[in-house]
Design a protein around this motif. Structure first.
Motif, PDB file in Angstrom:
ATOM      1  N   GLY A  58       0.799  -1.213   0.000  1.00 52.84           N
ATOM      2  CA  GLY A  58       0.000   0.000   0.000  1.00 52.84           C
ATOM      3  C   GLY A  58       0.834   1.265   0.000  1.00 52.84           C
ATOM      4  O   GLY A  58       1.954   1.283  -0.483  1.00 52.84           O
ATOM      5  N   ASP A  59       0.269   2.336   0.562  1.00 53.65           N
ATOM      6  CA  ASP A  59       0.913   3.647   0.565  1.00 53.65           C
ATOM      7  C   ASP A  59       2.060   3.654   1.570  1.00 53.65           C
ATOM      8  O   ASP A  59       1.875   3.918   2.759  1.00 53.65           O
ATOM      9  CB  ASP A  59      -0.112   4.734   0.896  1.00 53.65           C
ATOM     10  CG  ASP A  59       0.441   6.149   0.726  1.00 53.65           C
ATOM     11  OD1 ASP A  59       1.678   6.322   0.682  1.00 53.65           O
ATOM     12  OD2 ASP A  59      -0.379   7.075   0.648  1.00 53.65           O
ATOM     13  N   VAL A  60       3.238   3.363   1.079  1.00 54.05           N
ATOM     14  CA  VAL A  60       4.420   3.224   1.920  1.00 54.05           C
ATOM     15  C   VAL A  60       4.723   4.525   2.658  1.00 54.05           C
ATOM     16  O   VAL A  60       4.948   4.524   3.875  1.00 54.05           O
ATOM     17  CB  VAL A  60       5.640   2.781   1.079  1.00 54.05           C
ATOM     18  CG1 VAL A  60       6.919   2.831   1.887  1.00 54.05           C
ATOM     19  CG2 VAL A  60       5.407   1.385   0.516  1.00 54.05           C
ATOM     20  N   LEU A  61       4.739   5.637   1.958  1.00 53.61           N
ATOM     21  CA  LEU A  61       5.160   6.899   2.578  1.00 53.61           C
ATOM     22  C   LEU A  61       4.173   7.363   3.651  1.00 53.61           C
ATOM     23  O   LEU A  61       4.594   7.906   4.678  1.00 53.61           O
ATOM     24  CB  LEU A  61       5.392   7.965   1.515  1.00 53.61           C
ATOM     25  CG  LEU A  61       6.519   7.634   0.537  1.00 53.61           C
ATOM     26  CD1 LEU A  61       6.693   8.756  -0.482  1.00 53.61           C
ATOM     27  CD2 LEU A  61       7.827   7.343   1.244  1.00 53.61           C
ATOM     28  N   ALA A  62       2.889   7.139   3.459  1.00 50.94           N
ATOM     29  CA  ALA A  62       1.912   7.495   4.495  1.00 50.94           C
ATOM     30  C   ALA A  62       2.135   6.647   5.742  1.00 50.94           C
ATOM     31  O   ALA A  62       2.100   7.155   6.874  1.00 50.94           O
ATOM     32  CB  ALA A  62       0.487   7.316   3.979  1.00 50.94           C
ATOM     33  N   THR A  63       2.400   5.361   5.544  1.00 48.71           N
ATOM     34  CA  THR A  63       2.649   4.467   6.678  1.00 48.71           C
ATOM     35  C   THR A  63       3.932   4.859   7.402  1.00 48.71           C
ATOM     36  O   THR A  63       3.979   4.882   8.637  1.00 48.71           O
ATOM     37  CB  THR A  63       2.718   3.002   6.194  1.00 48.71           C
ATOM     38  OG1 THR A  63       1.496   2.691   5.514  1.00 48.71           O
ATOM     39  CG2 THR A  63       2.925   2.040   7.350  1.00 48.71           C
ATOM     40  N   VAL A  64       4.969   5.184   6.647  1.00 48.02           N
ATOM     41  CA  VAL A  64       6.251   5.607   7.231  1.00 48.02           C
ATOM     42  C   VAL A  64       6.062   6.872   8.060  1.00 48.02           C
ATOM     43  O   VAL A  64       6.567   6.976   9.188  1.00 48.02           O
ATOM     44  CB  VAL A  64       7.305   5.804   6.120  1.00 48.02           C
ATOM     45  CG1 VAL A  64       8.525   6.536   6.630  1.00 48.02           C
ATOM     46  CG2 VAL A  64       7.689   4.456   5.512  1.00 48.02           C
ATOM     47  N   ARG A  65       5.312   7.826   7.528  1.00 47.86           N
ATOM     48  CA  ARG A  65       5.083   9.091   8.227  1.00 47.86           C
ATOM     49  C   ARG A  65       4.334   8.851   9.546  1.00 47.86           C
ATOM     50  O   ARG A  65       4.723   9.365  10.593  1.00 47.86           O
ATOM     51  CB  ARG A  65       4.299  10.044   7.321  1.00 47.86           C
ATOM     52  CG  ARG A  65       4.142  11.440   7.885  1.00 47.86           C
ATOM     53  CD  ARG A  65       3.582  12.426   6.864  1.00 47.86           C
ATOM     54  NE  ARG A  65       4.602  12.756   5.877  1.00 47.86           N
ATOM     55  CZ  ARG A  65       4.602  12.332   4.612  1.00 47.86           C
ATOM     56  NH1 ARG A  65       3.632  11.569   4.158  1.00 47.86           N
ATOM     57  NH2 ARG A  65       5.568  12.669   3.788  1.00 47.86           N
ATOM     58  N   ILE A  66       3.302   8.056   9.510  1.00 51.11           N
ATOM     59  CA  ILE A  66       2.529   7.785  10.734  1.00 51.11           C
ATOM     60  C   ILE A  66       3.373   7.013  11.738  1.00 51.11           C
ATOM     61  O   ILE A  66       3.307   7.282  12.946  1.00 51.11           O
ATOM     62  CB  ILE A  66       1.229   7.042  10.384  1.00 51.11           C
ATOM     63  CG1 ILE A  66       0.391   7.999   9.565  1.00 51.11           C
ATOM     64  CG2 ILE A  66       0.548   6.505  11.617  1.00 51.11           C
ATOM     65  CD1 ILE A  66      -1.039   7.803   9.443  1.00 51.11           C
ATOM     66  N   ALA A  67       4.176   6.066  11.277  1.00 51.52           N
ATOM     67  CA  ALA A  67       5.042   5.299  12.186  1.00 51.52           C
ATOM     68  C   ALA A  67       6.027   6.222  12.897  1.00 51.52           C
ATOM     69  O   ALA A  67       6.265   6.082  14.107  1.00 51.52           O
ATOM     70  CB  ALA A  67       5.790   4.216  11.420  1.00 51.52           C
ATOM     71  N   GLY A  68       6.611   7.172  12.171  1.00 55.76           N
ATOM     72  CA  GLY A  68       7.560   8.109  12.782  1.00 55.76           C
ATOM     73  C   GLY A  68       6.896   8.996  13.817  1.00 55.76           C
ATOM     74  O   GLY A  68       7.448   9.229  14.899  1.00 55.76           O
ATOM     75  N   ILE A  69       5.706   9.479  13.515  1.00 59.35           N
ATOM     76  CA  ILE A  69       4.970  10.316  14.469  1.00 59.35           C
ATOM     77  C   ILE A  69       4.620   9.504  15.718  1.00 59.35           C
ATOM     78  O   ILE A  69       4.829   9.952  16.849  1.00 59.35           O
ATOM     79  CB  ILE A  69       3.703  10.906  13.814  1.00 59.35           C
ATOM     80  CG1 ILE A  69       4.103  11.934  12.741  1.00 59.35           C
ATOM     81  CG2 ILE A  69       2.776  11.529  14.861  1.00 59.35           C
ATOM     82  CD1 ILE A  69       2.969  12.361  11.825  1.00 59.35           C
ATOM     83  N   GLN A  70       4.106   8.311  15.511  1.00 56.86           N
ATOM     84  CA  GLN A  70       3.743   7.450  16.641  1.00 56.86           C
ATOM     85  C   GLN A  70       4.967   7.127  17.500  1.00 56.86           C
ATOM     86  O   GLN A  70       4.895   7.148  18.729  1.00 56.86           O
ATOM     87  CB  GLN A  70       3.104   6.172  16.109  1.00 56.86           C
ATOM     88  CG  GLN A  70       2.615   5.241  17.175  1.00 56.86           C
ATOM     89  CD  GLN A  70       1.890   4.043  16.569  1.00 56.86           C
ATOM     90  OE1 GLN A  70       1.572   4.015  15.385  1.00 56.86           O
ATOM     91  NE2 GLN A  70       1.637   3.052  17.386  1.00 56.86           N
TER      92      GLN A  70
END
Length: 168
Positions: A58-70
């Motif tokens: 799926g949307d790799v960059l969206a997942t990466v961004r949310i993981a970093g914030i979390q």
């Protein structure tokens, strides 16, 4: 056991060398921020798929961004002597810098009594690990490199940036 290195003391060690959480109760509340980065290197074909959204997860960059914030928000759960902080802003900037490298920058901000360097470093690191996880099916040779603090502002020690130390 000495708790000093040069003229700096290791604040997370007491006079006997035992680890302890620093008491920040008497420190002044100041605006503080920190930015950290992680550089992720992969095959050019892999990066092209990341950018185009062509990977099966799926949307790799969206997942990466949310993981970093979390991850930035969970830093005291991961790093034993970090204080729980009321972060007021976390940003994750993810940019390809050439055909095979992507830079992840995590910036954390707050008004508080202690800095946010560890939160920024944790956010950038976990975002990079998430990028690896999302892409490992097509490229197991991905490497995470040059993870480090770029800037920090506020607090007793004032402002700092990597350019003061020179390039590594």
């Amino acid at each position: 056991m000495s708790t000093e290195i040069g003229t700096e003391s290791l604040t997370h060690l007491d006079a006997k060398g035992n680890a302890h959480m620093v008491d920040v109760g008497n420190k002044q509340i100041t605006e503080r921020s920190a930015t950290a980065r992680a550089l992720v290197e992969m095959k050019p074909e892999t990066l092209a798929k990341v950018i185009a959204g062509g990977l099966p997860k799926g949307d790799v960059l969206a997942t990466v961004r949310i993981a970093g914030i979390q991850a930035a928000k969970k830093t005291p759960d991961l790093i034993p002597l970090c204080h729980p902080l009321m972060l007021t802003k976390i940003t994750l900037d993810i940019e390809p810098i050439n055909e095979s490298q992507i830079e992840i920058r995590c910036t954390c901000k707050l008004s508080g009594k202690t800095g946010v360097e560890m939160e920024a470093l944790t956010g950038a690191s976990v975002a990079a690990l998430t990028l690896y996880d999302m892409c490992k099916a097509v490229d197991k040779g991905i490497t995470i490199k040059e993870t480090g603090l770029l800037t920090k502002t506020g607090g007793k020690s004032g402002n700092w940036n990597i350019d003061q130390e020179g390039s590594k």
